[in-house]
Design an enzyme around this catalytic site. Structure first.
Site, short mmCIF file in Angstrom:
data_model
loop_
_atom_site.label_atom_id
_atom_site.label_comp_id
_atom_site.label_asym_id
_atom_site.label_seq_id
_atom_site.Cartn_x
_atom_site.Cartn_y
_atom_site.Cartn_z
N ARG A 120 -13.44 -10.67 12.70
CA ARG A 120 -12.92 -10.52 11.33
C ARG A 120 -12.71 -9.07 10.90
NH1 ARG A 120 -16.50 -14.78 11.39
NH2 ARG A 120 -15.62 -16.80 10.79
N LYS A 142 0.13 -1.32 8.74
CA LYS A 142 0.82 -2.56 9.08
C LYS A 142 0.63 -2.84 10.57
CE LYS A 142 4.64 -3.30 5.84
NZ LYS A 142 6.12 -3.41 5.74
N GLU A 184 14.00 6.36 12.00
CA GLU A 184 13.01 6.25 10.92
C GLU A 184 12.92 7.53 10.10
OE1 GLU A 184 11.43 3.73 9.82
OE2 GLU A 184 11.10 2.27 11.40
N LYS A 226 5.12 8.96 3.60
CA LYS A 226 4.57 7.62 3.82
C LYS A 226 3.17 7.51 3.24
CE LYS A 226 4.41 3.71 6.84
NZ LYS A 226 4.80 3.10 8.13
N GLU A 236 2.57 -3.60 -0.23
CA GLU A 236 4.00 -3.85 -0.43
C GLU A 236 4.28 -4.86 -1.55
OE1 GLU A 236 7.49 -5.30 2.44
OE2 GLU A 236 6.36 -3.63 3.28
N ARG A 240 6.42 0.18 -1.89
CA ARG A 240 6.41 0.30 -0.43
C ARG A 240 7.60 -0.39 0.22
NH1 ARG A 240 1.27 -0.18 3.80
NH2 ARG A 240 2.54 0.09 5.67
N ASN A 244 11.32 -0.25 3.99
CA ASN A 244 12.00 -1.25 4.81
C ASN A 244 13.52 -1.07 4.83
OD1 ASN A 244 9.54 -2.48 5.32
ND2 ASN A 244 9.71 -3.85 3.57
N HIS A 247 15.71 -2.23 7.72
CA HIS A 247 14.91 -3.09 8.59
C HIS A 247 15.34 -4.56 8.55
CE1 HIS A 247 12.48 0.46 8.88
NE2 HIS A 247 11.57 -0.13 9.63
N HIS A 251 15.97 -5.75 12.11
CA HIS A 251 15.14 -6.77 12.75
C HIS A 251 16.01 -7.93 13.25
CE1 HIS A 251 11.07 -5.60 10.71
NE2 HIS A 251 11.50 -4.71 11.56
N HIS A 264 13.61 -0.34 18.42
CA HIS A 264 13.43 -0.54 16.98
C HIS A 264 14.18 0.51 16.15
CE1 HIS A 264 11.66 -1.54 13.16
NE2 HIS A 264 11.11 -0.35 13.06
#
Length: 286
Positions: A120, A142, A184, A226, A236, A240, A244, A247, A251, A264
């Site tokens: 956990r 993330k 990026e 960032k 997010e 935030r 993206n 993205h 993606h 990416h």
């Protein structure tokens, strides 16, 4: 060496940027009571840097074991994630142990997600070895794996205890990987800092020349931005989401072509162009 802090109250952590970083000292400061470490890397990066990292960690009284994954976005899967969890279980790691991610964004995402899930949640440290990972994926917590139906759709927010960006490792990267990082980096300028974007227009080509004065400034500014965004909106719920940009389409391109066909940063670069073209068509930008 430059140090930037991601401000998240009791979960704040430093980002170290520089040359000849002392990994053992950095990890020991981040994990003062930890003894057992599992270093997760891949079969491209490990032969280059595992020995140096392991030696530095052992000099600071860590007991180090390795988990070596196959290299590539196509291996960012539940099977690779399970390989990390199995390594932790087989060696009897407890909640007082930790994971170190040595590699690019794929390794960092999977190692972080494994750490988030194991018992956990155990601590982890990011040691990024690609430009893209230094400026983006190693910072912000993330973590995820891919699914055939979507990229990064299975994961968790799990902040690292520290990030150590050793700039000299960028000498081993091919030009294509540097381009991915620039995807990026340019995104960061567009969404947040006009002056930084103008700086990139003048200096981005020097990344390919391995001009470390330019690279150091770029990595620092991206991490500052960032860190500021994540400190304001960790999970997010608002601000935030600007990170993206590019993205959504990016993606889709990655998934459609098969993960790993386009890298990416390449997907993000094209995604920004598509998003801007759509915005222009809808009359949202000039």
């Amino acid at each position: 060496m430059r140090i930037i802090t991601v401000g998240l109250k009791e979960r704040s952590y430093p980002i170290y940027i520089g040359n000849e970083l002392n990994y053992g000292d950095i990890v020991r400061k981040a994990l003062p009571k930890t003894r057992d470490l599992l270093v997760v890397s891949n079969d491209t990066v490990a032969p280059l840097y595992m020995g140096q990292l392991k030696s530095s960690l052992e000099q600071h009284d860590f007991k180090v074991r390795e988990c070596i994954l196959k290299d590539g976005e196509c291996y960012k899967t539940v099977d690779s994630w399970m390989q990390i969890e199995t390594a932790l279980l087989q060696d009897g790691y407890g909640r007082d142990s930790a994971v170190v991610a040595l590699g690019g964004g794929v390794v960092g995402d999977m190692a972080g997600f494994a750490a988030a899930c194991y018992q956990r949640g155990i601590p982890f440290v990011q040691i990024p070895t690609t430009l893209l990972a230094m400026v983006d994926s190693s910072v912000g917590g993330k973590t995820a794996i891919n699914h055939p139906l979507g990229k990064n759709m299975i994961g968790a927010f799990h902040q690292p205890k520290a990030v150590a960006a050793e700039l000299s490792v960028l000498k081993s990267l091919p030009a294509r990987e540097l381009s991915c990082g620039l995807g990026e980096i340019i995104k960061t300028g567009i969404i947040y800092d006009q002056d930084f974007f103008l700086y990139l227009e003048e200096h981005a080509h020097k990344v390919y020349e391995l001009d470390f004065d330019v690279i150091s400034h770029i990595v620092q500014r991206c991490c500052e931005i960032k860190a500021e965004v994540v400190s304001k909106d960790e999970q997010e719920h608002g601000l935030r989401a600007i990170l993206n940009f590019g993205h959504t389409f990016g993606h889709a391109v990655e998934a459609f072509l098969g993960f790993g066909t386009w890298l990416h940063g390449e997907g993000v670069g094209l995604g920004m162009v598509i998003a801007a073209a759509l915005s222009k068509k809808r009359g949202l930008i000039s």
